[in-house]
Every structure is written in structure tokens, then in C-alpha cells.
Design a protein around this motif. Structure first.
Motif, short mmCIF file in Angstrom:
data_model
loop_
_atom_site.label_atom_id
_atom_site.label_comp_id
_atom_site.label_asym_id
_atom_site.label_seq_id
_atom_site.Cartn_x
_atom_site.Cartn_y
_atom_site.Cartn_z
N VAL A 60 47.35 42.18 30.95
CA VAL A 60 48.52 41.48 31.51
C VAL A 60 48.14 40.19 32.23
N GLU A 61 46.87 40.04 32.58
CA GLU A 61 46.41 38.75 33.10
C GLU A 61 46.36 37.82 31.89
N ARG A 62 47.53 37.27 31.54
CA ARG A 62 47.64 36.44 30.34
C ARG A 62 47.00 35.08 30.59
N PHE A 119 44.37 29.16 32.24
CA PHE A 119 44.95 29.59 33.51
C PHE A 119 45.18 31.09 33.37
N SER A 120 44.38 31.88 34.06
CA SER A 120 44.48 33.34 33.98
C SER A 120 45.49 33.78 35.03
N ILE A 121 46.72 34.00 34.58
CA ILE A 121 47.86 33.95 35.50
C ILE A 121 48.23 35.29 36.13
N SER A 196 39.36 42.90 42.93
CA SER A 196 38.95 43.88 43.93
C SER A 196 37.89 43.23 44.79
N LYS A 197 37.61 43.84 45.92
CA LYS A 197 36.55 43.34 46.81
C LYS A 197 35.23 44.06 46.54
N GLN A 198 35.16 44.86 45.47
CA GLN A 198 33.96 45.66 45.20
C GLN A 198 33.02 44.97 44.22
N PHE A 201 33.15 42.48 36.80
CA PHE A 201 33.22 41.55 35.68
C PHE A 201 34.56 41.69 34.99
N GLU A 202 34.91 40.63 34.27
CA GLU A 202 36.06 40.71 33.38
C GLU A 202 35.60 40.26 32.01
N ILE A 203 35.89 41.10 31.00
CA ILE A 203 35.51 40.81 29.63
C ILE A 203 36.81 40.42 28.91
N TYR A 204 36.93 39.13 28.61
CA TYR A 204 38.15 38.64 27.96
C TYR A 204 37.97 38.79 26.45
N LEU A 205 38.79 39.65 25.85
CA LEU A 205 38.73 39.88 24.41
C LEU A 205 39.62 38.86 23.69
N ARG A 262 42.81 27.63 52.37
CA ARG A 262 41.45 27.18 52.08
C ARG A 262 41.27 26.77 50.62
N TYR A 263 42.25 27.05 49.78
CA TYR A 263 42.18 26.63 48.38
C TYR A 263 43.05 25.40 48.10
N VAL A 264 43.50 24.73 49.15
CA VAL A 264 44.27 23.49 49.00
C VAL A 264 43.40 22.34 49.50
N1 THG Z 1 41.41 38.05 37.21
C1 THG Z 1 41.90 37.29 36.23
N2 THG Z 1 43.15 36.84 36.23
C2 THG Z 1 43.96 37.16 37.26
C3 THG Z 1 43.50 37.95 38.33
C4 THG Z 1 42.17 38.40 38.28
N3 THG Z 1 45.23 36.72 37.26
C5 THG Z 1 46.17 37.28 38.19
C6 THG Z 1 45.58 37.54 39.55
N4 THG Z 1 44.33 38.26 39.39
C7 THG Z 1 45.32 36.25 40.27
N5 THG Z 1 45.06 36.43 41.67
C8 THG Z 1 43.78 36.50 42.22
C9 THG Z 1 43.68 36.74 43.56
C10 THG Z 1 42.41 36.80 44.17
C11 THG Z 1 41.28 36.63 43.40
C12 THG Z 1 41.39 36.41 42.06
C13 THG Z 1 42.65 36.33 41.46
C14 THG Z 1 39.91 36.69 43.99
N6 THG Z 1 39.76 36.38 45.29
C15 THG Z 1 38.48 36.49 45.95
C16 THG Z 1 38.73 36.92 47.38
O1 THG Z 1 39.80 36.66 47.89
O2 THG Z 1 37.82 37.51 47.94
C17 THG Z 1 37.62 35.23 45.95
C18 THG Z 1 38.35 33.94 45.94
C19 THG Z 1 37.47 32.75 46.33
O3 THG Z 1 37.06 32.72 47.49
O4 THG Z 1 37.24 31.84 45.53
O5 THG Z 1 38.96 37.01 43.32
O6 THG Z 1 41.68 39.13 39.18
N7 THG Z 1 41.12 36.99 35.19
#
Ligand code: THG
Length: 391
Positions: A60-62, A119-121, A196-198, A201-205, A262-264
Motif C-alpha cells: 500500500v506504500e504506493r 514518492f513512496s506515499i 518502525s523504530k526497530q 529494510f524494505e524490498i520494493y518488488l 526539522r524536515y522543512v
Molecule cells: N516506507 C515507505 N513508504 C512509506 C512509509 C515507509 N510511505 C508511507 C509512510 N511510511 C510515510 N511516512 C513515514 C514516516 C516516518 C518515516 C518514514 C516514513 C521514518 N522516520 C524516521 C524517524 O522518524 O525516526 C526517520 C526520519 C528521518 O529522520 O529522516 O522512517 O515507512 N517506503
């Protein structure tokens, strides 16, 4: 009971069959596609993410692909985070805002080539917005949704699993770094990322016909590490303070309200949509801010499907936007979007829940769960054990 009818509006992921075989018991709908949200054993599914390794269908992360000579220009128009130093093979978490600075999405932006971005949304129709901006600015780009479905491998043992499958080079990937590879005929992007905070990896097929093959490959490699199925875990992500766009945001939320300031980059992206509005919000200070909520001891709350009003000293101060019972904290916790001047960490609040009024305290994010890292799931919080799914 009833079923949710699927079709072209409520789509199946490339991993759908594999998740059914694995015993999936619950789905949500996100970006017009079904996503697993349970396999009948939430306590094990949680601990597997914290101590082991977990496999998630997150197709679903299109991806919204932007490709063409002006792709970099469009990418930078869409986000107020500077992309000027983003290298091919790297990604960046970036807010997308409208002209008023309101958050429209919070994707990871991956740079596949100088003229190609994904853009992985999160859950909103970013492709429509991107197409309109491209057209209005007369940019030479194509914007479309490619056949790409990510599978997440998350948890402390994920590196060993992914390295066993793809090689030790994955150990050197930085956060949001990725490589485009073909493995056993499967076209893939292997990235260090995940919701997650753990760690993981993400494997994009990049070809949905291999969905079951990729799922099985990772399940077999993970067997030695006691891998099992999972999903973006509400308990873990609220403990860690990860934003869920659309759950913790409304139609007026800006990045400064939900800890994405912090991302702006106010100075470095002058052509980005929303930058002027964001400068003003930044200068004046946002009206609301996001804090943690620690409920007093007592019964866990029913699931939240609407924002819950919150009061301090009888005065409305905002809402609790998400909540969950935390095994590690042995309390119900949540995220709140509250008045910045009227509500601070340490304040006592009253929350209007589906179970009646509940008392709670506002706290800083993320929650401090480390002290309870080793705590096993006690009988107090464990639901009855269902039979493990066959297979
Ligand atoms: N992976 C991928 N696509 C995604 C998500 C994903 N799309 C939807 C959604 N998740 C987008 N939102 C997030 C929110 C947080 C993070 C990633 C995607 C994330 N945050 C880290 C954190 O907050 O600790 C680090 C961010 C940083 O500091 O740069 O990873 O999960 N493919």
C-alpha cells in the motif's frame, strides 16, 4: 459477518495470496489497497518486531514515479525539504504541503536516477496533485503509479535475514540508502527503511507476478531467526512517536504542529509549494503541537475511530488522535494534537473516550520504553492464545 469486496477500487497487493496462506485475520484499506493488520496473535506479533524480525506486506506504500528532464524540478516544487544534495541511490523523508503549508502527505522520496524519482506515499492521492503541478508549471515529466509493491523486513534481526538473502553489502546501507538489483529474475529495490523504530529494510518488488516468490524467499531465509508475519504496528509506532498521516493529521495540520519542522528548509527551497506560508507559521509559532498522552492506570480503551476531545481544567485544549494499550508501559498511551500555549508536557488532562471520561497526563515524545525492554508479555495483557495458523 460481512466481507469487504475487492476489485480495482479496493485492490489486492502482490503479496495477498501469501498473507492469506500465512493466516492474515484483519485488513485495513490504504491508498485504495488492502493491507494486513493482524494474524490473530497481536502480542507475539509485537514482540517479534521488538526482539526478532517481522515480515510486512506494505504494498500500500504506493510509488508515484516522476520521470523526465524536469523531474528534479518537480520533486523540489512538491516538498519544502531541500533535495539539492540528494544523491542517486538515496532517499529522504519529506513533507508535502499545499500553498497554505498544510500537510498533504509525508512520503519517502527516492532518487533512482538524475531524472527519475519515486514518492513512496502515505495515504492520500499524491499523483493527482503532482500531475496538476507538473502541468501548471509546464514541466517535462511523466507522473504515474508504477507496478511496485514494497515488502518490509523489520526488527533487530532483519539485517541478518536480508544479508543472508542478498549479500553482506546490505549491512552498509545507510538509512534510506538503496540499491536497484535483479535477484532470481525478480527486479527489486533493496532499501534500509521502514515504518518502525526497530530498524529494517524494505524490498520494493517491481513486478507483481513474483509476490509469493519474494515473500517465501524472505520467510525461508528468516526461519532460522524465527521470522513471522507482521504489519505496521500501532503499539510500536505510538511508543516511538511515528506520525500516521491521516490518523494524526486533519485538513489543517502543518508540519510544525506534528514534529516535522526539522524536515522543512525555509531558505533552501524557494520554489517549493507552501514555503511562504511555512515561513509565516514558523515565525509566528504553530497554533497546535503534538505530544504524547499517558493514561492513568485502568482498563484499556476501546479502539479509537474518531479523535477524542481533551480538556484541561474544564477547557478544551485539542484532541487525542490515536491511542493504544502499550505492553511495555502497561498503560494506554496516545498521541495528542493540542493548543501549543495552553497545553504542555506534565499537564493533567481529561479525555472523552468511547468508554467515558479518562484522566491522563501529557508527556514528551517519544515514550520512554527502554526500561521495559526485557519485560515478557504478562498474563494481564495477553489475549487468549488462538491456535497457530496452519502451514
Ligand atoms: N516506507 C515507505 N513508504 C512509506 C512509509 C515507509 N510511505 C508511507 C509512510 N511510511 C510515510 N511516512 C513515514 C514516516 C516516518 C518515516 C518514514 C516514513 C521514518 N522516520 C524516521 C524517524 O522518524 O525516526 C526517520 C526520519 C528521518 O529522520 O529522516 O522512517 O515507512 N517506503
Amino acid at each position: 459477518m460481512f466481507t469487504l469486496s475487492h476489485g480495482t477500487r479496493v485492490r489486492k497487493s502482490p503479496f495477498y495470496d501469501a498473507t492469506v496462506d500465512a493466516g492474515v485475520s484483519a485488513f485495513t484499506v490504504y491508498n485504495h489497497m488492502m493491507m494486513p493488520t493482524g494474524y490473530r496473535d497481536p502480542v507475539s506479533e509485537y514482540w517479534r518486531l521488538i526482539h526478532g524480525v517481522s515480515l510486512w506486506d506494505v504494498a500500500v506504500e504506493r510509488q508515484v514515479e516522476v520521470v523526465g528532464p524536469d523531474a528534479a524540478e518537480l520533486a523540489q516544487a512538491l516538498t519544502p525539504r531541500s533535495l539539492s544534495t540528494l544523491q542517486v541511490g538515496r532517499g529522504r523523508y519529506a513533507p508535502i504541503c499545499d500553498h497554505d503549508g498544510i500537510l498533504l502527505n509525508d512520503p519517502i522520496i527516492l532518487k533512482l536516477n538524475e531524472d527519475q524519482f519515486w514518492f513512496s506515499i502515505a495515504d492520500s492521492d499524491l499523483m493527482l496533485w503532482a500531475r496538476a503541478v507538473a502541468q501548471e508549471r509546464r514541466l517535462r515529466v511523466t507522473v504515474f503509479e508504477p507496478d511496485v509493491g514494497p515488502l518490509a523486513v523489520q526488527g533487530p534481526k532483519s539485517t541478518d535475514v536480508v544479508a543472508d538473502v542478498f549479500g553482506d553489502w546490505v549491512r552498509d546501507l545507510p538509512l534510506f540508502g538503496f540499491r536497484q538489483i535483479v535477484h532470481q529474475d525478480m527486479p527489486l529495490v533493496v532499501a534500509r527503511s521502514g515504518w518502525s523504530k526497530q530498524g529494517g529494510f524494505e524490498i520494493y518488488l517491481r513486478d507483481r507476478q513474483y509476490g509469493t516468490d519474494l515473500w517465501n524467499l524472505l520467510m525461508e531465509a528468516g526461519f532460522a531467526y524465527e521470522i513471522g508475519p507482521g504489519y505496521p504496528n500501532t503499539m510500536e509506532r505510538i511508543e516511538g512517536g511515528l506520525l500516521s498521516f491521516g490518523s494524526d493529521t486533519d485538513a489543517e495540520t502543518n508540519p510544525y504542529e506534528v514534529r516535522l519542522g526539522r524536515y522543512v528548509n525555509l531558505d533552501t527551497a524557494p520554489t517549493a509549494i507552501g514555503i511562504e506560508a511555512l515561513r509565516k507559521i514558523h515565525a509566528e509559532g504553530p497554533k497546535r503541537h503534538q505530544l504524547g498522552v499517558l493514561f492513568d492506570e485502568g482498563a484499556p480503551l476501546s479502539r479509537v475511530d474518531v479523535w477524542m476531545g481533551a480538556q484541561k481544567d474544564g477547557v478544551d485544549i485539542g484532541s487525542v488522535t490515536s491511542s493504544v494499550f502499550s505492553i511495555r508501559l502497561e498503560r494506554t498511551i496516545g498521541l495528542a494534537l493540542v493548543d501549543r500555549l495552553a497545553a504542555q508536557p506534565g499537564d493533567r488532562i481529561t479525555v472523552d473516550t468511547a468508554d467515558g471520561e479518562r484522566e491522563a497526563e501529557l508527556v514528551d515524545l517519544p515514550f520512554d520504553v527502554d526500561t521495559n525492554l526485557q519485560r515478557p508479555a504478562g498474563p494481564k495483557v495477553a489475549p487468549p492464545e488462538p491456535a497457530p495458523p496452519a502451514g
